[in-house]
Scaffold this active site. Sequence first.
Site, PDB file in Angstrom:
ATOM      1  N   ASP A   7      24.040  50.597  32.833  1.00 13.39           N
ATOM      2  CA  ASP A   7      25.149  50.404  31.911  1.00 13.39           C
ATOM      3  C   ASP A   7      24.937  49.041  31.244  1.00 13.39           C
ATOM      4  O   ASP A   7      24.222  48.190  31.768  1.00 13.39           O
ATOM      5  CB  ASP A   7      26.456  50.440  32.711  1.00 13.39           C
ATOM      6  CG  ASP A   7      27.661  50.041  31.884  1.00 13.39           C
ATOM      7  OD1 ASP A   7      27.851  50.621  30.805  1.00 13.39           O
ATOM      8  OD2 ASP A   7      28.390  49.130  32.317  1.00 13.39           O
ATOM      9  N   ASP A  38      27.753  46.920  29.184  1.00 19.05           N
ATOM     10  CA  ASP A  38      28.879  45.992  29.232  1.00 19.05           C
ATOM     11  C   ASP A  38      29.339  45.743  30.661  1.00 19.05           C
ATOM     12  O   ASP A  38      29.605  46.690  31.406  1.00 19.05           O
ATOM     13  CB  ASP A  38      30.040  46.533  28.396  1.00 19.05           C
ATOM     14  CG  ASP A  38      29.669  46.666  26.924  1.00 19.05           C
ATOM     15  OD1 ASP A  38      30.167  45.875  26.127  1.00 19.05           O
ATOM     16  OD2 ASP A  38      28.870  47.567  26.593  1.00 19.05           O
ATOM     17  N   GLU A  91      32.488  42.663  27.792  1.00 17.82           N
ATOM     18  CA  GLU A  91      32.789  43.970  27.209  1.00 17.82           C
ATOM     19  C   GLU A  91      32.783  43.748  25.695  1.00 17.82           C
ATOM     20  O   GLU A  91      33.688  43.112  25.153  1.00 17.82           O
ATOM     21  CB  GLU A  91      34.158  44.481  27.670  1.00 17.82           C
ATOM     22  CG  GLU A  91      34.233  44.846  29.141  1.00 17.82           C
ATOM     23  CD  GLU A  91      33.546  46.165  29.459  1.00 17.82           C
ATOM     24  OE1 GLU A  91      33.377  46.998  28.536  1.00 17.82           O
ATOM     25  OE2 GLU A  91      33.181  46.361  30.635  1.00 17.82           O
ATOM     26  N   ARG A 115      40.672  52.431  21.165  1.00 12.55           N
ATOM     27  CA  ARG A 115      40.234  51.042  20.999  1.00 12.55           C
ATOM     28  C   ARG A 115      39.536  50.826  19.659  1.00 12.55           C
ATOM     29  O   ARG A 115      39.801  49.841  18.968  1.00 12.55           O
ATOM     30  CB  ARG A 115      39.296  50.642  22.153  1.00 12.55           C
ATOM     31  CG  ARG A 115      40.023  50.410  23.469  1.00 12.55           C
ATOM     32  CD  ARG A 115      39.062  50.110  24.598  1.00 12.55           C
ATOM     33  NE  ARG A 115      38.291  51.282  24.992  1.00 12.55           N
ATOM     34  CZ  ARG A 115      37.190  51.238  25.739  1.00 12.55           C
ATOM     35  NH1 ARG A 115      36.712  50.080  26.141  1.00 12.55           N
ATOM     36  NH2 ARG A 115      36.566  52.344  26.080  1.00 12.55           N
ATOM     37  N   SER A 153      24.992  53.332  27.365  1.00 12.34           N
ATOM     38  CA  SER A 153      26.221  52.569  27.259  1.00 12.34           C
ATOM     39  C   SER A 153      27.309  53.300  26.493  1.00 12.34           C
ATOM     40  O   SER A 153      27.045  53.971  25.493  1.00 12.34           O
ATOM     41  CB  SER A 153      25.910  51.234  26.551  1.00 12.34           C
ATOM     42  OG  SER A 153      27.084  50.524  26.251  1.00 12.34           O
ATOM     43  N   GLY A 154      28.547  53.105  26.952  1.00 13.36           N
ATOM     44  CA  GLY A 154      29.702  53.545  26.185  1.00 13.36           C
ATOM     45  C   GLY A 154      30.036  52.557  25.086  1.00 13.36           C
ATOM     46  O   GLY A 154      31.035  52.722  24.383  1.00 13.36           O
ATOM     47  N   LYS A 166      26.450  60.178  29.677  1.00  9.15           N
ATOM     48  CA  LYS A 166      25.582  59.259  30.427  1.00  9.15           C
ATOM     49  C   LYS A 166      24.729  60.038  31.429  1.00  9.15           C
ATOM     50  O   LYS A 166      23.528  59.806  31.550  1.00  9.15           O
ATOM     51  CB  LYS A 166      26.424  58.201  31.150  1.00  9.15           C
ATOM     52  CG  LYS A 166      26.956  57.107  30.238  1.00  9.15           C
ATOM     53  CD  LYS A 166      27.562  55.964  31.038  1.00  9.15           C
ATOM     54  CE  LYS A 166      27.874  54.780  30.135  1.00  9.15           C
ATOM     55  NZ  LYS A 166      28.193  53.557  30.908  1.00  9.15           N
ATOM     56  N   ASP A 172      29.280  49.641  36.553  1.00 11.71           N
ATOM     57  CA  ASP A 172      30.455  48.936  37.083  1.00 11.71           C
ATOM     58  C   ASP A 172      31.751  49.718  36.919  1.00 11.71           C
ATOM     59  O   ASP A 172      32.742  49.403  37.574  1.00 11.71           O
ATOM     60  CB  ASP A 172      30.611  47.578  36.387  1.00 11.71           C
ATOM     61  CG  ASP A 172      31.138  47.731  34.964  1.00 11.71           C
ATOM     62  OD1 ASP A 172      32.246  47.261  34.671  1.00 11.71           O
ATOM     63  OD2 ASP A 172      30.432  48.335  34.127  1.00 11.71           O
ATOM     64  N   ASN A 199      33.227  55.426  34.372  1.00  7.06           N
ATOM     65  CA  ASN A 199      32.408  56.272  33.505  1.00  7.06           C
ATOM     66  C   ASN A 199      30.925  56.221  33.870  1.00  7.06           C
ATOM     67  O   ASN A 199      30.108  56.912  33.260  1.00  7.06           O
ATOM     68  CB  ASN A 199      32.608  55.906  32.025  1.00  7.06           C
ATOM     69  CG  ASN A 199      32.209  54.480  31.712  1.00  7.06           C
ATOM     70  OD1 ASN A 199      32.425  53.565  32.509  1.00  7.06           O
ATOM     71  ND2 ASN A 199      31.642  54.270  30.539  1.00  7.06           N
TER      72      ASN A 199
END
Length: 282
Positions: free
Chosen positions: A82, A84, A91, A127, A171-172, A216, A239, A242
């Site tokens: 991941d 962030d 983030e 967001r 990554s998201g 992912k 972390d 997700n």
Amino acid sequence: MHLTIQGLNRSLADNHALIASIAEQTKALIAPINDQAVRLENVTCNADLLTVIRNKCLTAQLDVTAQHQKLSMSDFKLVAMDMDSTLITIECIDEIADMQGLKPQVAEITEAAMRGELEFQESLTRRVALLKGLDASALQRVYDERLQLSLGADKMLKTIQAAGLKTLLVSGGFTFFTDRMKTRLNLDYTHSNVLEIDNGKLTGKVTGTIVDADEKQRTVERVCAEMGISTKQAIVMGDGANDLKMMKISGLSVAFRAKPVVREQADVALNFVGLDGVLNLL
């Protein structure tokens, strides 16, 4: 099994008596690894005693990992990460929102999503919508002024790359940042979300498939298939909630400074040492 105990700075040295006590309780042999890590080999330990040991180490700011078999670098071919709050300390979306004066509102949604209390696609859509109208130059400012690698990331990457392992950043977050990380760190694969930009402004939307927990997992599976390896030959680090699906299909899952729901389900939880702490397990 054996236990690997790790700590930053003088944490290990300052807790010599605790480690000696654990070794005595578990009838284990102490095998030093380096200044920050020691392995207790051939541990005799039930679940209740292991819980007590974990709690004592947590209080002493030591990371403890129980393994039933020794692993080596050669057991793995891929490290998937991941971005962030894992590979990097921030983030990105929260810091972009700060340019709009909306960091508290966005960070609250981010935190809920990472704890698993909010579905990721919904949280990302909400967001990103708050970023509508922001000048796209804010992305470069975040990269230049706020983005830093997590502790131990550089050492971890250089070591696993020298050993011939491939790297995947999934990554998201956003391609603006993963593309730059790929070039900067010589990563092999990246996959993340695309922020829509029109006339130099963020539109408040992302384009294409949103990289959520399912995506992912699919990405790790796809890269492993391309490499001709099993997902059990992948180390996966994350972390947030997700990250759990891609972590569950891996051969070694690593929770880094992670939310409780992730720490509880991972093979390894690194709460105090850097990302390079995974090297002491191999």
